[in-house]
Scaffold this motif. Structure first.
Motif, short mmCIF file in Angstrom:
data_model
loop_
_atom_site.label_atom_id
_atom_site.label_comp_id
_atom_site.label_asym_id
_atom_site.label_seq_id
_atom_site.Cartn_x
_atom_site.Cartn_y
_atom_site.Cartn_z
N ARG A 32 46.07 63.01 53.16
CA ARG A 32 45.89 64.40 52.74
C ARG A 32 46.93 64.84 51.73
NH1 ARG A 32 43.21 67.94 57.49
NH2 ARG A 32 41.95 66.29 58.44
N ASP A 33 47.89 63.99 51.46
CA ASP A 33 48.91 64.28 50.46
C ASP A 33 48.26 64.60 49.12
OD1 ASP A 33 51.81 63.92 49.38
OD2 ASP A 33 50.57 62.64 48.12
N ALA A 34 48.81 65.61 48.43
CA ALA A 34 48.20 66.04 47.17
C ALA A 34 48.11 64.91 46.16
CB ALA A 34 49.00 67.21 46.59
N GLY A 35 49.11 64.05 46.10
CA GLY A 35 49.06 62.94 45.16
C GLY A 35 47.91 62.00 45.44
N LYS A 55 51.28 78.12 44.86
CA LYS A 55 52.52 78.86 44.67
C LYS A 55 53.42 78.86 45.91
CE LYS A 55 52.59 82.71 42.37
NZ LYS A 55 52.26 84.05 41.81
N VAL A 56 52.88 78.52 47.07
CA VAL A 56 53.72 78.50 48.27
C VAL A 56 54.13 77.08 48.66
CG1 VAL A 56 52.78 80.66 49.15
CG2 VAL A 56 51.73 78.50 49.85
N ARG A 57 53.73 76.10 47.88
CA ARG A 57 54.19 74.73 48.15
C ARG A 57 55.64 74.58 47.71
NH1 ARG A 57 49.85 71.59 49.70
NH2 ARG A 57 47.79 72.32 49.03
N ARG A 62 55.21 70.69 44.15
CA ARG A 62 54.60 71.16 42.91
C ARG A 62 54.95 70.24 41.74
NH1 ARG A 62 56.04 76.38 44.55
NH2 ARG A 62 57.71 76.43 43.00
N ALA A 63 56.18 69.78 41.70
CA ALA A 63 56.59 68.85 40.63
C ALA A 63 55.80 67.55 40.73
CB ALA A 63 58.09 68.58 40.71
N ILE A 65 52.80 67.20 42.03
CA ILE A 65 51.43 67.51 41.62
C ILE A 65 51.33 67.53 40.11
CG2 ILE A 65 49.69 69.35 41.57
CD1 ILE A 65 50.55 70.03 44.46
N SER A 66 52.29 68.18 39.46
CA SER A 66 52.28 68.24 38.00
C SER A 66 52.33 66.85 37.39
CB SER A 66 53.48 69.08 37.52
OG SER A 66 53.54 69.11 36.11
N ALA A 67 53.18 65.98 37.93
CA ALA A 67 53.29 64.61 37.40
C ALA A 67 52.00 63.84 37.61
CB ALA A 67 54.46 63.90 38.07
N LYS A 68 51.37 64.03 38.75
CA LYS A 68 50.13 63.30 39.04
C LYS A 68 48.98 63.81 38.16
CE LYS A 68 49.86 60.57 41.90
NZ LYS A 68 49.95 59.08 41.90
N LEU A 69 48.93 65.10 37.92
CA LEU A 69 47.92 65.64 37.00
C LEU A 69 48.08 65.00 35.62
CD1 LEU A 69 48.19 69.44 37.89
CD2 LEU A 69 46.19 68.01 38.33
N ALA A 70 49.31 64.92 35.15
CA ALA A 70 49.56 64.33 33.83
C ALA A 70 49.20 62.86 33.82
CB ALA A 70 51.03 64.53 33.45
N GLU A 71 49.49 62.15 34.89
CA GLU A 71 49.18 60.72 34.97
C GLU A 71 47.70 60.46 34.78
OE1 GLU A 71 48.99 57.32 38.49
OE2 GLU A 71 50.55 58.87 38.61
N HIS A 72 46.87 61.31 35.38
CA HIS A 72 45.42 61.09 35.33
C HIS A 72 44.72 61.90 34.25
CE1 HIS A 72 45.23 58.54 38.84
NE2 HIS A 72 45.85 59.44 39.58
#
Length: 288
Positions: A32-35, A55-57, A62-63, A65-72
């Motif tokens: 269930r991890d966001a990554g 916003k509450v993570r 959040r960092a 998640i941002s890195a994983k979004l960029a990766e994909h």
């Protein structure tokens, strides 16, 4: 190369709907991890993700998640602008305390979008039974007009979401007409309508006609079948005309899959993917 799960549309899955640890593919992804969820969404042909709880993570999450979004090469979609006050009267108030809370929430949403590289803040507010509804709508319009220049300058989109009262009672904006009236009155590129197909259907509106009627105001699309906010074809909505209209009109934003599968299991999630792919095949076979 992974093909889009719906051709010509950019679908997005959620990282948590009823809770931060309840993502769309809770049973199918390795965890269930966001990554892990973002890895799985990319593998299935989704173009992005959205997260009510972004916003509450924790900052580190959040960092990541941002890195994983960029990766994909995925895009972040909507997130809740203010989880502390989303169902309380706030945007519908005129007082200085409300204006200060609104500004603080927008400033933190601007920072969140800067960290993610994309995103849009969903602005909902509670209805105060002690005051007339038109006055509260007027106050929300005034608050949005006041804050819109800040959002515009930062590239933040504020989404106004009409929510069916059968699903969540007690919110101010509970019809497409009221949501559209607010967006039109504010008249800012930073303030757009979040069109939720499931809420539209629950309100008793014809979804395709409502899409056409509000097209110039729409900034985002969310989908769920009804009753129950389940996967397409587990309910009563006719999905080929709905998604076909988005394709025909060239919608290029994220289409957010905001639902829980009818079966809370890996099989239920497989049913969701199978339904989307079956709809896609029928969309491709439509006469041009």
């Amino acid at each position: 190369m992974v093909q889009p799960i719906i051709h010509s549309l950019r679908m997005a899955g959620h990282l948590g709907l009823r809770s931060p640890d309840g993502p769309l593919f809770a049973h199918s992804a390795p965890s269930r991890d966001a990554g892990a969820q973002l890895d799985y969404l990319a593998q299935q042909g989704f173009a992005g993700a959205f997260d009510i709880y972004l916003k509450v993570r924790a900052d580190a999450e959040r960092a990541a998640i941002s890195a994983k979004l960029a990766e994909h090469g995925l895009e972040m979609g909507t997130f809740n602008n203010d989880l502390a006050h989303w169902d309380k009267p706030l945007w519908s108030r005129n007082d200085a305390d409300a204006q200060a809370l609104i500004r603080a929430s927008i400033e933190s949403s601007i920072a969140t979008v800067a960290q993610m590289g994309s995103g849009a803040a969903v602005c909902v507010t509670g209805l105060d039974a002690a005051y007339e509804k038109p006055a509260q709508i007027a106050a929300m319009i005034a608050n949005l007009r006041r804050i819109a220049p800040l959002a515009e300058d930062a590239g933040l989109t504020l989404m106004i979401e009409p929510v069916a009262p059968q699903w969540i009672p007690g919110l101010l904006i509970d019809s497409m007409a009221d949501g559209a009236a607010i967006v039109r009155a504010v008249d800012s590129p930073a303030v757009r309508l979040l069109f939720d197909v499931g809420h539209c259907a629950m309100m008793g509106d014809d979804v395709v006609q409502s899409l056409d009627a509000h097209w110039d105001l729409i900034g985002g699309i969310q989908i769920a079948d009804v009753p129950g906010r389940v996967e397409p074809r587990a309910g009563v909505i006719d999905w080929v005309p709905v998604l076909g209209r988005l394709i025909d009109r060239g919608f290029d934003g994220l289409v957010e899959v905001e639902l829980l599968t009818k079966e809370d299991s890996a099989q239920g999630e497989a049913n969701l993917l199978a339904s989307l792919r079956a709809i896609d095949n029928e969309l491709k076979e439509r006469p041009i």
